[in-house]
Design a protein around this motif. Structure first.
Motif, PDB file in Angstrom:
ATOM      1  N   LYS A  57     -40.222 -38.378  71.290  1.00 41.52           N
ATOM      2  CA  LYS A  57     -39.350 -39.549  71.354  1.00 41.52           C
ATOM      3  C   LYS A  57     -38.366 -39.434  72.518  1.00 41.52           C
ATOM      4  CE  LYS A  57     -40.934 -40.962  67.350  1.00 41.52           C
ATOM      5  NZ  LYS A  57     -42.130 -40.126  67.362  1.00 41.52           N
ATOM      6  N   GLY A  60     -34.788 -37.917  72.290  1.00 39.39           N
ATOM      7  CA  GLY A  60     -34.980 -36.762  71.411  1.00 39.39           C
ATOM      8  C   GLY A  60     -35.571 -35.648  72.235  1.00 39.39           C
ATOM      9  N   SER A 104     -38.731 -44.298  70.715  1.00 38.56           N
ATOM     10  CA  SER A 104     -37.307 -44.025  70.843  1.00 38.56           C
ATOM     11  C   SER A 104     -36.732 -43.292  69.642  1.00 38.56           C
ATOM     12  CB  SER A 104     -36.548 -45.358  70.987  1.00 38.56           C
ATOM     13  OG  SER A 104     -37.019 -46.091  72.098  1.00 38.56           O
ATOM     14  N   ALA A 105     -35.860 -42.326  69.946  1.00 38.16           N
ATOM     15  CA  ALA A 105     -35.043 -41.745  68.883  1.00 38.16           C
ATOM     16  C   ALA A 105     -34.205 -42.884  68.286  1.00 38.16           C
ATOM     17  CB  ALA A 105     -34.147 -40.654  69.461  1.00 38.16           C
ATOM     18  N   SER A 106     -33.787 -42.726  67.043  1.00 36.47           N
ATOM     19  CA  SER A 106     -33.141 -43.836  66.323  1.00 36.47           C
ATOM     20  C   SER A 106     -31.885 -44.362  67.011  1.00 36.47           C
ATOM     21  CB  SER A 106     -32.819 -43.434  64.890  1.00 36.47           C
ATOM     22  OG  SER A 106     -31.911 -42.344  64.886  1.00 36.47           O
ATOM     23  N   ASP A 107     -31.203 -43.538  67.811  1.00 41.64           N
ATOM     24  CA  ASP A 107     -29.981 -43.996  68.467  1.00 41.64           C
ATOM     25  C   ASP A 107     -30.158 -44.257  69.964  1.00 41.64           C
ATOM     26  OD1 ASP A 107     -30.350 -41.336  69.136  1.00 41.64           O
ATOM     27  OD2 ASP A 107     -28.238 -40.784  68.922  1.00 41.64           O
ATOM     28  N   THR A 109     -30.945 -46.390  73.168  1.00 45.08           N
ATOM     29  CA  THR A 109     -30.934 -47.812  73.524  1.00 45.08           C
ATOM     30  C   THR A 109     -31.174 -48.053  75.011  1.00 45.08           C
ATOM     31  OG1 THR A 109     -28.533 -47.780  73.811  1.00 45.08           O
ATOM     32  CG2 THR A 109     -29.370 -48.411  71.613  1.00 45.08           C
ATOM     33  N   GLN A 111     -33.973 -48.327  76.754  1.00 45.66           N
ATOM     34  CA  GLN A 111     -35.358 -48.703  77.074  1.00 45.66           C
ATOM     35  C   GLN A 111     -35.497 -49.391  78.431  1.00 45.66           C
ATOM     36  OE1 GLN A 111     -33.858 -49.394  74.100  1.00 45.66           O
ATOM     37  NE2 GLN A 111     -34.977 -48.073  72.694  1.00 45.66           N
ATOM     38  N   GLY A 138     -38.184 -50.850  72.182  1.00 40.93           N
ATOM     39  CA  GLY A 138     -38.128 -49.560  71.504  1.00 40.93           C
ATOM     40  C   GLY A 138     -38.986 -49.601  70.252  1.00 40.93           C
ATOM     41  N   ALA A 140     -40.998 -47.006  67.013  1.00 40.47           N
ATOM     42  CA  ALA A 140     -40.884 -45.751  66.268  1.00 40.47           C
ATOM     43  C   ALA A 140     -41.844 -44.682  66.776  1.00 40.47           C
ATOM     44  CB  ALA A 140     -41.123 -46.002  64.783  1.00 40.47           C
TER      45      ALA A 140
END
Length: 159
Positions: A57, A60, A104-107, A109, A111, A138, A140
């Motif tokens: 990710k 990440g 993308s890692a969950s946080d 932004t 992209q 973005g 998962a």
């Protein structure tokens, strides 16, 4: 289909880049399809000689800078797919649309900055013909745990 390199491939060479072989499909689809004057590519992963150089990710395991470089590789793979059905990259009238997916890692932004890797390459190689509309999305996860995937819609010069 012409096997010779034209002005676009000469520009790639000038930039120190080589158009790769078309990445074989990972499932039941074609790398690119032509419909009239348009070529639509399948999503292109940043495959290099049949392998992903990096997985994970963005934000990440993968830095945004690494991902931007991977987006450039995706764009090269997409250009190879375009050539496979157009015969010659000099037939590109313009790149109409680029869609970029970033695992993308969950946080994360950033992209748009990642997908700039593809957009900037198109500008370097095609000049004004490389200016396009774009989405940077973005997601998962992507196939094979790829960090980035790019697809193009390209308009060709009329036959």
């Amino acid at each position: 289909m012409s096997g010779s390199a034209g002005a676009v491939e000469a520009k790639l060479s000038e930039l120190g880049l080589t158009l790769p072989a078309v990445v074989p499909p990972l499932a039941a689809y074609q790398p690119a399809v032509r419909s009239g004057v348009y070529v639509y590519t399948a999503g292109q992963l940043p495959m290099v000689e049949g392998k992903l150089p990096v997985t994970g990710k963005v934000g990440g395991e993968v830095t945004p800078e690494e991902a931007k470089d991977l987006a450039r590789i995706c764009a090269l793979n997409a250009l190879a797919a375009v050539k496979s059905v157009a015969g010659d990259l000099d037939r590109i009238a313009r790149v109409v649309k680029v869609v970029g997916f970033v695992a993308s890692a969950s946080d994360f932004t950033g992209q748009p900055a990642v997908i700039n890797g593809a957009s900037e390459l198109l500008g370097e190689v095609l000049g004004e013909k490389g200016v396009h509309a774009r989405s940077a999305v973005g997601v998962a996860v992507l196939p094979l745990d790829a960090p980035v995937e790019i697809e193009f819609q390209v308009e060709l010069v009329e036959d």
